[in-house]
Design a protein around this motif. Structure first.
Motif, short mmCIF file in Angstrom:
data_model
loop_
_atom_site.label_atom_id
_atom_site.label_comp_id
_atom_site.label_asym_id
_atom_site.label_seq_id
_atom_site.Cartn_x
_atom_site.Cartn_y
_atom_site.Cartn_z
N PRO A 18 0.83 -1.21 0.00
CA PRO A 18 0.00 0.00 0.00
C PRO A 18 0.87 1.26 0.00
N VAL A 19 0.60 2.18 -0.93
CA VAL A 19 1.42 3.38 -1.05
C VAL A 19 0.54 4.59 -1.35
N LYS A 20 1.16 5.77 -1.13
CA LYS A 20 0.56 7.04 -1.53
C LYS A 20 1.55 7.77 -2.43
N LEU A 21 1.01 8.51 -3.41
CA LEU A 21 1.83 9.18 -4.41
C LEU A 21 1.85 10.68 -4.15
N TYR A 22 3.05 11.27 -4.22
CA TYR A 22 3.24 12.71 -3.99
C TYR A 22 4.04 13.31 -5.14
N ALA A 23 3.78 14.56 -5.45
CA ALA A 23 4.55 15.24 -6.49
C ALA A 23 6.00 15.39 -6.02
N ALA A 24 6.94 15.11 -6.90
CA ALA A 24 8.36 15.20 -6.56
C ALA A 24 8.99 16.49 -7.08
N THR A 25 8.29 17.21 -7.95
CA THR A 25 8.86 18.42 -8.54
C THR A 25 7.89 19.59 -8.39
#
Length: 305
Positions: A18-25
């Protein structure tokens, strides 16, 4: 605190993470609005029906694909979601490859992945295993209703997800104007000098060495005009002079680097905000490690979505 823009799970084998995605830029492009030159008011754009000229409410707009002149097929969002419901909230890993096997031209946009509740242990297991093997996980993910190829890479203790272009989205360089594959080859002396110039200007990559000077000048211009200052237009840059003698240009470039002149741009030169090293140090040759830890590569940002 950053907000997750997507949540789901990484699936490899029978393991789910299970993961969550975040903007890296965070692009720092200076954006302008359109204004009426006479009133100074902002211009508004409206969605208008081409057949009636009337404005259309957002809830009345649907997706359409043109199959011929004035012939459209309309598609509902639910119909697109139904095509691959499993992939909508899953990053499906299909293969593990060496980082060096992926040409950076295929990279698109980068994101950070963080473990969601209950996913910390398998998350760190996958991160450590990828780093130990020097591998990148290649898979598929659906973001914003679009299935995309992606690469999962460890950066320290964090997993990154980089969306990638499909193979048929990268154009072959065949037939480029001005490119003559059968042109005159470089002489051994020219190649030797070019390699020496590259070696003398080689060093580790530090993103802090590079700055968007155009953006800085634009922001300075905006500040000056906001303060009521009169800004004189800058003179047009002189056209670059042709180099009639390649050997002479190589010799002059090598001399400029040796003498610490400003003629050869690069990190550590005046204007970059970092001191120039007194003397380049020769780099020791390193043997290729059996399992290198993947490093961050900056993908080209794609226009649009």
């Amino acid at each position: 605190m950053p907000r997750a823009i997507w949540s789901g799970a990484i699936s490899f084998g029978l393991v789910n993470v299970p993961v969550k995605l975040y903007a890296a830029t965070s692009p720092k492009t200076v954006r302008f609005n359109q204004l009426n030159a006479r009133t100074g008011a902002r211009i508004k754009q409206k969605r208008v029906d081409a057949s009636t000229g009337e404005e259309v409410a957002y809830e009345d707009i649907v997706k359409g694909y043109e199959i011929g002149p004035d012939r459209w097929v309309t598609i509902e969002p639910e119909e697109l979601d139904a095509l691959d419901p499993k992939a909508t909230h899953t990053i499906d890993v299909e293969a593990f490859v060496d980082l060096a096997e992926i040409d950076p031209i295929y990279y698109d946009a980068s994101y950070y992945l963080a473990p969601a509740p209950g996913g910390a242990r398998p998350y760190h297991l996958l991160t450590e295993a990828l780093a130990a093997e020097g591998k990148v996980a290649v898979g598929r993910v659906v973001l914003r209703s679009r299935q995309q190829l992606c690469a999962l890479r460890p950066v320290g203790e964090v997993l990154t997800l980089t969306t990638m272009l499909w193979g048929d989205e990268v154009n072959a360089p065949d037939g480029l104007d001005g490119f003559d594959a059968a042109g005159e080859p470089a002489s051994p002396k020219e190649l030797e000098m070019a390699r020496a110039l590259i070696e003398m200007q080689s060093g580790p990559f530090d993103p802090g060495d590079y700055h968007d000077e155009y953006r800085q000048r634009v922001l300075a211009l905006i500040e000056q005009k906001a303060n009521g200052e009169t800004v004189a237009p800058a003179p047009a840059p002189a056209p670059a002079a042709a180099v009639p003698d390649l050997m002479a240009a190589l010799e002059a470039s090598l001399a400029a680097v040796r003498d610490g002149a400003d003629a050869v741009p690069g990190p550590g030169r005046p204007g970059t905000g970092r001191p120039r090293p007194a003397k380049p140090k020769p780099r020791a040759k390193k043997s290729t490690p059996a399992a290198p830890t993947p490093a961050v590569r900056a993908p080209a940002r794609k226009r649009g979505s």
